[in-house]
Scaffold this motif. Sequence first.
Motif, PDB file in Angstrom:
ATOM      1  N   UNK A  11      33.689  34.285  34.345  1.00 44.63           N
ATOM      2  CA  UNK A  11      34.224  35.021  33.198  1.00 44.63           C
ATOM      3  C   UNK A  11      33.800  36.486  33.245  1.00 44.63           C
ATOM      4  N   UNK A  12      32.565  36.754  33.679  1.00 46.75           N
ATOM      5  CA  UNK A  12      32.082  38.132  33.758  1.00 46.75           C
ATOM      6  C   UNK A  12      32.853  38.927  34.810  1.00 46.75           C
ATOM      7  N   UNK A  13      33.136  38.299  35.959  1.00 44.95           N
ATOM      8  CA  UNK A  13      33.872  38.987  37.013  1.00 44.95           C
ATOM      9  C   UNK A  13      35.309  39.271  36.562  1.00 44.95           C
ATOM     10  N   UNK A  14      35.924  38.312  35.879  1.00 40.93           N
ATOM     11  CA  UNK A  14      37.266  38.530  35.341  1.00 40.93           C
ATOM     12  C   UNK A  14      37.262  39.651  34.308  1.00 40.93           C
ATOM     13  N   UNK A  15      36.220  39.686  33.492  1.00 37.37           N
ATOM     14  CA  UNK A  15      36.118  40.735  32.473  1.00 37.37           C
ATOM     15  C   UNK A  15      35.976  42.103  33.115  1.00 37.37           C
ATOM     16  N   UNK A  16      35.184  42.192  34.186  1.00 35.13           N
ATOM     17  CA  UNK A  16      34.994  43.465  34.874  1.00 35.13           C
ATOM     18  C   UNK A  16      36.290  43.924  35.530  1.00 35.13           C
ATOM     19  N   UNK A  17      36.998  42.990  36.163  1.00 31.46           N
ATOM     20  CA  UNK A  17      38.278  43.332  36.790  1.00 31.46           C
ATOM     21  C   UNK A  17      39.273  43.809  35.736  1.00 31.46           C
ATOM     22  N   UNK A  18      39.389  43.053  34.650  1.00 33.17           N
ATOM     23  CA  UNK A  18      40.348  43.428  33.613  1.00 33.17           C
ATOM     24  C   UNK A  18      39.970  44.756  32.970  1.00 33.17           C
TER      25      UNK A  18
END
Length: 355
Positions: free
Chosen positions: A246-253
């Motif tokens: 979830x953190x990696x997706x948040x950073x990408x988004x």
Amino acid sequence: MRVLGIETSCDETAAAVVTETGVVLSDVVRSQVEAHAPYGGVVPEIASRDHARAIVPVIREALARAGMKPGDVDGIAVTSRPGLLGALLVGLSAAKGLSFTTGKPIVGVDHLVGHLLAVFLRRGEAEAEAPVPSYPFIALLASGGHTALYRVDAPRLSAIRELGATRDDAAGEAFDKTAKLLGLGYPGGPVVDRLAATGDASRAKDAVPRSMAHRESLEFSFSGVKAAVMRHVAMQGKPPEGQALADLCAAFQASVVGTLVDKAVRAAKVEGVPRIVLAGGVAANRGLRARMAEACARQKIALFVPSFASCTDNAAMIAYAGALRFAAGEADDLALEPSTKTALPRVTRKGAGLR
């Protein structure tokens, strides 16, 4: 005026009946997601064959929901560009057949223009009194195949000017490719958006840098963001389901959305136009909607966002854009041909290098 719209540019077979004021009388969309999901993206041949199977039932359903027969419409609008050539041919063939047998006029619509005007659609009583933008406005069009900023002075090709576009991957394409790298399936945009809502971008911000952060440019580039995620996965492995993912997706988004928002706001300031319209499938991204709303509120810019149904590919936007062409006295004939390229003039050159 009641116009039948037909849309088959990519992986949705759609038909709709819309008035020249934007009132949606019916809207039917048949998605091909299940057909393309095993391949992680759209396969053109599969798309064309599926359109051929679905086009007649979809048109029949759209007319039935509007309480109409083919001869009852005042005109037929069809997506003629841009898109997959084989897919476009299916919609064009159906539209031409209907035009020939009913004697109704036909008009071709640029798919991108349809997206730019989708904000004017009215779906039911809930949207009947919703505010609409006045001209001119700045439009951020972000989808799986296109990402660009436009100044829209009027609803015609000659009054729409590109301010900046992506040099490589579109925003939606970057979402889907990143989701594939993370094993999240296809289409990946909605999944990344959902996971990002529960993540903390600050925990993975070093893994995903901002793209083209220099503020003077209105161009975009998302291939580097996608590559950064690829390198992170290659070195660290795919994050397991849970907070790390979830953190990696948040950073990408956060990286993609931040770039989209900053450049859209800058475009509004440079052009002196205090109105921004979101358009395209990525406009359904909740993170983008929220961040754009915050930025526009700070800068005193009016923001207009279509309903979720009007963001993704649909035939209602094609019917409405076609109705405006009919109202202006324009029409095409049965010699109308498809094209893989938009009719909107481009100013952004694809590829890397100095500008």
